[in-house]
Design a protein around this motif. Sequence first.
Motif, PDB file in Angstrom:
ATOM      1  N   THR A 269       8.503 -15.761 -19.277  1.00 14.45           N
ATOM      2  CA  THR A 269       7.802 -16.134 -20.508  1.00 14.45           C
ATOM      3  C   THR A 269       7.585 -17.645 -20.558  1.00 14.45           C
ATOM      4  OG1 THR A 269       8.747 -14.235 -21.673  1.00 14.45           O
ATOM      5  CG2 THR A 269       7.857 -16.006 -23.022  1.00 14.45           C
ATOM      6  N   CYS A 270       8.667 -18.393 -20.273  1.00 15.59           N
ATOM      7  CA  CYS A 270       8.544 -19.854 -20.316  1.00 15.59           C
ATOM      8  C   CYS A 270       7.602 -20.368 -19.220  1.00 15.59           C
ATOM      9  CB  CYS A 270       9.912 -20.509 -20.180  1.00 15.59           C
ATOM     10  SG  CYS A 270      10.981 -20.252 -21.635  1.00 15.59           S
ATOM     11  N   ARG A 271       7.530 -19.637 -18.090  1.00 11.29           N
ATOM     12  CA  ARG A 271       6.648 -20.082 -17.018  1.00 11.29           C
ATOM     13  C   ARG A 271       5.193 -19.695 -17.264  1.00 11.29           C
ATOM     14  NH1 ARG A 271       7.800 -17.225 -12.777  1.00 11.29           N
ATOM     15  NH2 ARG A 271       9.665 -16.093 -13.433  1.00 11.29           N
ATOM     16  N   SER A 272       4.945 -18.886 -18.295  1.00 12.03           N
ATOM     17  CA  SER A 272       3.568 -18.463 -18.576  1.00 12.03           C
ATOM     18  C   SER A 272       3.026 -19.049 -19.882  1.00 12.03           C
ATOM     19  CB  SER A 272       3.499 -16.939 -18.632  1.00 12.03           C
ATOM     20  OG  SER A 272       4.339 -16.448 -19.674  1.00 12.03           O
ATOM     21  N   LEU A 273       3.580 -20.180 -20.328  1.00 12.00           N
ATOM     22  CA  LEU A 273       3.100 -20.815 -21.563  1.00 12.00           C
ATOM     23  C   LEU A 273       1.621 -21.199 -21.427  1.00 12.00           C
ATOM     24  CD1 LEU A 273       6.148 -23.117 -22.360  1.00 12.00           C
ATOM     25  CD2 LEU A 273       5.364 -21.202 -23.769  1.00 12.00           C
TER      26      LEU A 273
ATOM     27  N   ARG B 223       1.658 -25.028 -27.224  1.00 10.92           N
ATOM     28  CA  ARG B 223       1.593 -24.028 -26.166  1.00 10.92           C
ATOM     29  C   ARG B 223       2.458 -22.840 -26.582  1.00 10.92           C
ATOM     30  NH1 ARG B 223      -0.571 -25.865 -21.471  1.00 10.92           N
ATOM     31  NH2 ARG B 223       0.568 -24.362 -20.167  1.00 10.92           N
ATOM     32  N   ARG B 224       2.044 -21.647 -26.136  1.00 11.96           N
ATOM     33  CA  ARG B 224       2.720 -20.438 -26.634  1.00 11.96           C
ATOM     34  C   ARG B 224       2.770 -19.369 -25.544  1.00 11.96           C
ATOM     35  NH1 ARG B 224       1.546 -16.616 -31.858  1.00 11.96           N
ATOM     36  NH2 ARG B 224       2.251 -14.684 -30.878  1.00 11.96           N
ATOM     37  N   ALA B 225       3.867 -18.558 -25.589  1.00  9.57           N
ATOM     38  CA  ALA B 225       3.992 -17.347 -24.763  1.00  9.57           C
ATOM     39  C   ALA B 225       4.914 -16.383 -25.499  1.00  9.57           C
ATOM     40  CB  ALA B 225       4.537 -17.683 -23.388  1.00  9.57           C
TER      41      ALA B 225
ATOM     42  N   LEU C 106      10.721 -27.560 -28.286  1.00 11.63           N
ATOM     43  CA  LEU C 106      10.662 -26.150 -27.872  1.00 11.63           C
ATOM     44  C   LEU C 106      11.301 -25.308 -28.974  1.00 11.63           C
ATOM     45  CD1 LEU C 106      11.217 -24.575 -24.459  1.00 11.63           C
ATOM     46  CD2 LEU C 106      12.557 -23.687 -26.362  1.00 11.63           C
ATOM     47  N   LEU C 107      10.600 -24.246 -29.364  1.00 11.84           N
ATOM     48  CA  LEU C 107      11.088 -23.360 -30.409  1.00 11.84           C
ATOM     49  C   LEU C 107      11.025 -21.906 -29.914  1.00 11.84           C
ATOM     50  CD1 LEU C 107       8.898 -25.534 -32.000  1.00 11.84           C
ATOM     51  CD2 LEU C 107      10.378 -24.756 -33.855  1.00 11.84           C
ATOM     52  N   VAL C 108      12.035 -21.142 -30.289  1.00 12.91           N
ATOM     53  CA  VAL C 108      12.068 -19.701 -30.010  1.00 12.91           C
ATOM     54  C   VAL C 108      12.145 -18.993 -31.355  1.00 12.91           C
ATOM     55  CG1 VAL C 108      13.267 -17.796 -28.876  1.00 12.91           C
ATOM     56  CG2 VAL C 108      13.225 -20.074 -27.816  1.00 12.91           C
ATOM     57  N   VAL C 109      11.164 -18.110 -31.618  1.00 13.23           N
ATOM     58  CA  VAL C 109      11.052 -17.434 -32.905  1.00 13.23           C
ATOM     59  C   VAL C 109      11.107 -15.933 -32.669  1.00 13.23           C
ATOM     60  CG1 VAL C 109       9.654 -17.173 -34.990  1.00 13.23           C
ATOM     61  CG2 VAL C 109       9.612 -19.325 -33.705  1.00 13.23           C
ATOM     62  N   ASP C 110      11.885 -15.204 -33.545  1.00 14.51           N
ATOM     63  CA  ASP C 110      11.926 -13.747 -33.433  1.00 14.51           C
ATOM     64  C   ASP C 110      10.808 -13.134 -34.274  1.00 14.51           C
ATOM     65  OD1 ASP C 110      12.712 -13.811 -36.059  1.00 14.51           O
ATOM     66  OD2 ASP C 110      14.783 -13.201 -35.697  1.00 14.51           O
ATOM     67  N   PRO C 111      10.581 -11.804 -34.228  1.00 16.37           N
ATOM     68  CA  PRO C 111       9.466 -11.193 -34.966  1.00 16.37           C
ATOM     69  C   PRO C 111       9.504 -11.415 -36.462  1.00 16.37           C
ATOM     70  CG  PRO C 111      10.262  -9.683 -33.294  1.00 16.37           C
ATOM     71  CD  PRO C 111      11.218 -10.830 -33.323  1.00 16.37           C
ATOM     72  N   SER C 112      10.666 -11.672 -37.039  1.00 21.36           N
ATOM     73  CA  SER C 112      10.754 -11.897 -38.478  1.00 21.36           C
ATOM     74  C   SER C 112      10.423 -13.330 -38.863  1.00 21.36           C
ATOM     75  CB  SER C 112      12.164 -11.550 -38.973  1.00 21.36           C
ATOM     76  OG  SER C 112      13.128 -12.451 -38.445  1.00 21.36           O
ATOM     77  N   GLY C 113      10.204 -14.173 -37.874  1.00 19.61           N
ATOM     78  CA  GLY C 113       9.891 -15.571 -38.143  1.00 19.61           C
ATOM     79  C   GLY C 113      11.092 -16.483 -38.143  1.00 19.61           C
TER      80      GLY C 113
END
Length: 484
Positions: A415-419, A446-448, A466-473
């Motif tokens: 995922t991080c390599r496909s930003l 940038r997003r993946a 760098l931020l990591v967000v789950d489906p609930s935000g």
Amino acid sequence: METFVRGYFERRGSPLREEEPGVFGASLPESLRTAFDGADSIRIAFDPEKAAMTARADLVAEGSYLLDRIVEDATRIGWHTVARIEAPETPPADMIVGSVRPKNATVTVASAVTDSVPHLLFNFRIRMMTDERIDRFESVLIDTRTGKERGCAPCLFEERLALPEEGVVDWAGIADAYRLACGALEARVQLDAQAFRDQADSLRRSEMERITSYFERSVNEALDSKGAGGAEARALELERERRLAEAEEKYRFTGEAELCNVRTVLLGVTRADVSLAHRGAHRVISMEYDSANLQVPPMFCEVCGAAAAEPVLCFGGHIAGPECVMGCAFCDRVHCRTCIGTEGAIAACATCHRSVCPDHAEVCALSRRAYCPDHIHTCAICGRTVGPEYVARCGSCEQSYCVVCISPPAERCLTCRSLGVAPSDDPVIATLRKRDPSLARVAKWRRASNQRFTVLVARGLVWNVLLVVDPSGTVLVQKKVLGA
């Protein structure tokens, strides 16, 4: 003993008559008159004091001449009786439900039928002798319908159960039943006979060693002495052989089995179809119990064959004992060793070794080993399930994935390599910019995304965020990075 003697004379047509207190007169049957010098009558007493005080009264006691002659005559003429034992009034369902106590199933009686089944009761006298003697009485009850042995109950020997013999006895198959009874008797006494024989053999060897040692010393002393030592030595050798032969005969084992009598027993036998059921299996078993023993026989484990006082109905439909089953640690599912060995119905977690059923077992896609739900990891990128040893952590987003989706040397996930460049109207980015003023001024993103996480990079002049967000935000990770 008195009851037996009274019954003997009654059956021979001449009941005892009391001539004076404790002294009875009896007419001797033809078969006993020769043993008493042709006399046709006799006076008897069962009390030794009465016999001693009364003239011309024979004592009837254990070992007495009269009792031995009566037993011989009764054995020779025989007396076949028929007994009927009816089924109890207790409903069969109550008897069975009260006796069968499965650990994980409900019990219901689908049907029950009671029949009067003829049995043959064989009574044997067993005698085993070495330097001592053992006498015992054994009874074997054979079901003439199935040819199997059934347990004997004390009520089978009660005189009140006697019925008229006419039209009741069917002698067909009695020879086969007798052979079955002999086989059952042999199996019953075999261990005791072997132990008795081994004990006698041990005593015999000890005695022979003692005799041999003693006479060897005596012979050597005689040969060393002056005079007629040779003659004395030969005499000692002859005495030694005689003593050894006596010891051999003294401890020689002999065993005898004698059939005393046979009795027909019409026994009420209840046959029932018993249903055991739970959410995963259903099993119907035929059971039966008889009116003499009033005991429902135990169920037997279909894995080891032992009696199961508290049987378990496995989800494969087998009856097993508690020691032959294994249950799932996460539900009530249970399987026996047969199901486990042939179908792999229960597996152990490779990490914690807890038992898991097919509903809760997860197989590692890389090692093919089973894991419980607490020790399996589903990769959010590729979706494969892997065990703990095949889980790796991304050095950028700090999330765990399978080792296939993490690539060296930076140990970054797919995922991080496909930003890629994020659109300006991305709703996730819009929410983050409203929530955090420091991100509101960032224009380049940038997003993946994968199945569980969205990875975002807010690009600055020198440092990126760098931020990591789950489906609930919810923001799971937020950190400054250089050149992400």
